[in-house]
Design a protein around this motif. Sequence first.
Motif, short mmCIF file in Angstrom:
data_model
loop_
_atom_site.label_atom_id
_atom_site.label_comp_id
_atom_site.label_asym_id
_atom_site.label_seq_id
_atom_site.Cartn_x
_atom_site.Cartn_y
_atom_site.Cartn_z
N SER A 22 11.01 -4.64 9.79
CA SER A 22 11.46 -3.54 10.65
C SER A 22 11.04 -2.24 10.26
O SER A 22 11.81 -1.20 10.68
N SER A 23 9.89 -2.17 9.47
CA SER A 23 9.50 -0.89 9.28
C SER A 23 8.46 -0.24 10.21
O SER A 23 8.00 -1.27 11.09
N GLU A 24 8.26 1.03 10.31
CA GLU A 24 7.57 1.59 11.31
C GLU A 24 6.10 1.33 11.34
O GLU A 24 5.48 0.90 10.12
N ASP A 25 5.18 1.37 12.33
CA ASP A 25 4.01 0.92 12.27
C ASP A 25 3.05 2.00 11.21
O ASP A 25 1.98 1.55 10.91
N ASP A 26 3.37 3.18 11.35
CA ASP A 26 2.82 4.21 10.91
C ASP A 26 2.57 3.93 9.38
O ASP A 26 1.55 3.89 8.63
N THR A 27 3.85 3.43 8.78
CA THR A 27 3.85 3.10 7.39
C THR A 27 2.94 1.93 6.85
O THR A 27 2.27 1.79 5.85
N LEU A 28 3.04 0.70 7.80
CA LEU A 28 2.29 -0.26 7.57
C LEU A 28 0.60 0.17 7.73
O LEU A 28 0.12 -0.56 6.90
N THR A 29 0.38 0.83 8.66
CA THR A 29 -1.14 1.23 8.56
C THR A 29 -1.74 2.04 7.48
O THR A 29 -2.57 1.76 6.96
N ASP A 30 -0.74 2.85 6.74
CA ASP A 30 -1.05 3.49 5.84
C ASP A 30 -1.12 2.62 4.50
O ASP A 30 -2.14 2.83 3.54
N LEU A 31 -0.36 1.48 4.47
CA LEU A 31 -0.31 0.71 3.37
C LEU A 31 -1.53 -0.27 3.26
O LEU A 31 -1.78 -0.70 2.13
N VAL A 32 -2.27 -0.45 4.40
CA VAL A 32 -3.32 -1.24 4.67
C VAL A 32 -4.68 -0.32 4.81
O VAL A 32 -5.69 -0.94 5.23
N ASN A 33 -4.71 0.82 4.36
CA ASN A 33 -5.75 1.66 4.49
C ASN A 33 -6.75 1.42 3.19
O ASN A 33 -6.78 1.64 1.99
#
Length: 440
Positions: free
Chosen positions: A323-334
């Motif tokens: 349920s986390s926003e996509d922007d956060t997940l994108t930053d986590l996998v940079n």
Amino acid sequence: MHRSASLTPPMGWNSWDSFGTTVTEDEVLANAQVMAERMLPAGWDTVVVDIQWYEPTARAGGYNDDAPLLLDADGVQMPVETRFPSSAGGRGFAPLAARVHDLGLRFGVHLMRGIPRRAVADPRPVPGTDATTADIALPADHPAARCPWNGDNLGLDFSHPAAQAWLDLQIDRVVGWGVDFLKVDDMLYPYHGDAIEALHSAVGKAEERHGRDVTVSLSPGTHLSVAHLDHLRAHADMWRISDDLWDRWDDLEAQLTRLARWAPHQQAHGWADADMLPLGRIGVRAERGEPRHSLLTAAERRTMLTLWNLGRSPLFVGGDLPSSEDDTLTDLVNTEVLDIGKHSRGNTELVREGDLVVWGATGTGPREGTRWAAVFNTSDGARTVRLPLTSTGLASPGLTSPGTVTELWTARVLDVDPSDPYAVLELDLDAHGTALLRST
């Protein structure tokens, strides 16, 4: 210990920030699924069930007094079946661990220092000894008898040989379920050296018996001193350097100072841990606050991830991943950012003047020849920063051809040449924001 799992800072998900004491099997698996599908390729590989998985009446927002604890015949904690139905029939976490392993991930659980107080109040034999569980706990008036914030356990009396025997039994049983990661709490404030050494011994025996690599994480880290560094390195893989961290700028800013103290000491098999990342959807049924997306701004989120990687802290995200926003997940996998934590040396604070902080690091292994720097704005307002490139460690005056400086969060190549010894950076930084720079 084998300890091959902690060659680089461990990375994973922990249930605490989202679910406190109440996480369920389905929620663990839902987070594991997202991690396997989206985050595992970037190095996120561990799923941890935090405190009180053995407490049938656990609730959000604190601990119950005199809580009932689900124990087996030897006094070892067992998962609550209503929350972890696959544990029915005395199978413990073995079925859940197997499902997590099938996703290509590692599985972890939380334990408290000591022995469940209900196993002391209701004595049972310690196998292989003449003692009972009532004989091996510290007396109630001993300063190490009780954790100041959780009443589940009593400290073990390691002057009694049966205390180590019971701890060996407990750790062997838990590791035998397929556990790869142990977060053991109430170990560092005050510093319980005897309990740390006993845990290290028990884990080593369990690793040999079950053929597993187990990562050991110690908490909580209040006022933890580098005076303990050698002892910690000898007995654990990672250790917290603060109290619980939440989605507040003050909590994040304080870690700039703590990581500046610990970063020069980071190395394989011994990682100072700046705590979980309260990012994404948190507080679902947690100890602190209402359900919410992290109150940290996007700039603060990137400041946190920049600092944790430059400080080579372990990375354990606390948000509910589905349920986390996509922007956060994108930053986590940079991966350009994550590579700093995995492949760097010389990580250090270079400048601290007013609300300006600068860090730097140098690449190793596959990132040999790379340099990184971060420029942090700790003020409450946006600002423009001008500073010599030489102050960041990115300048390379000996280059025979122009190099490049790239801001990694935006992938923007800056108009500055690292071969120019007089180059000046001009950066527009958000409030509590950062620019994370790489030169090649």
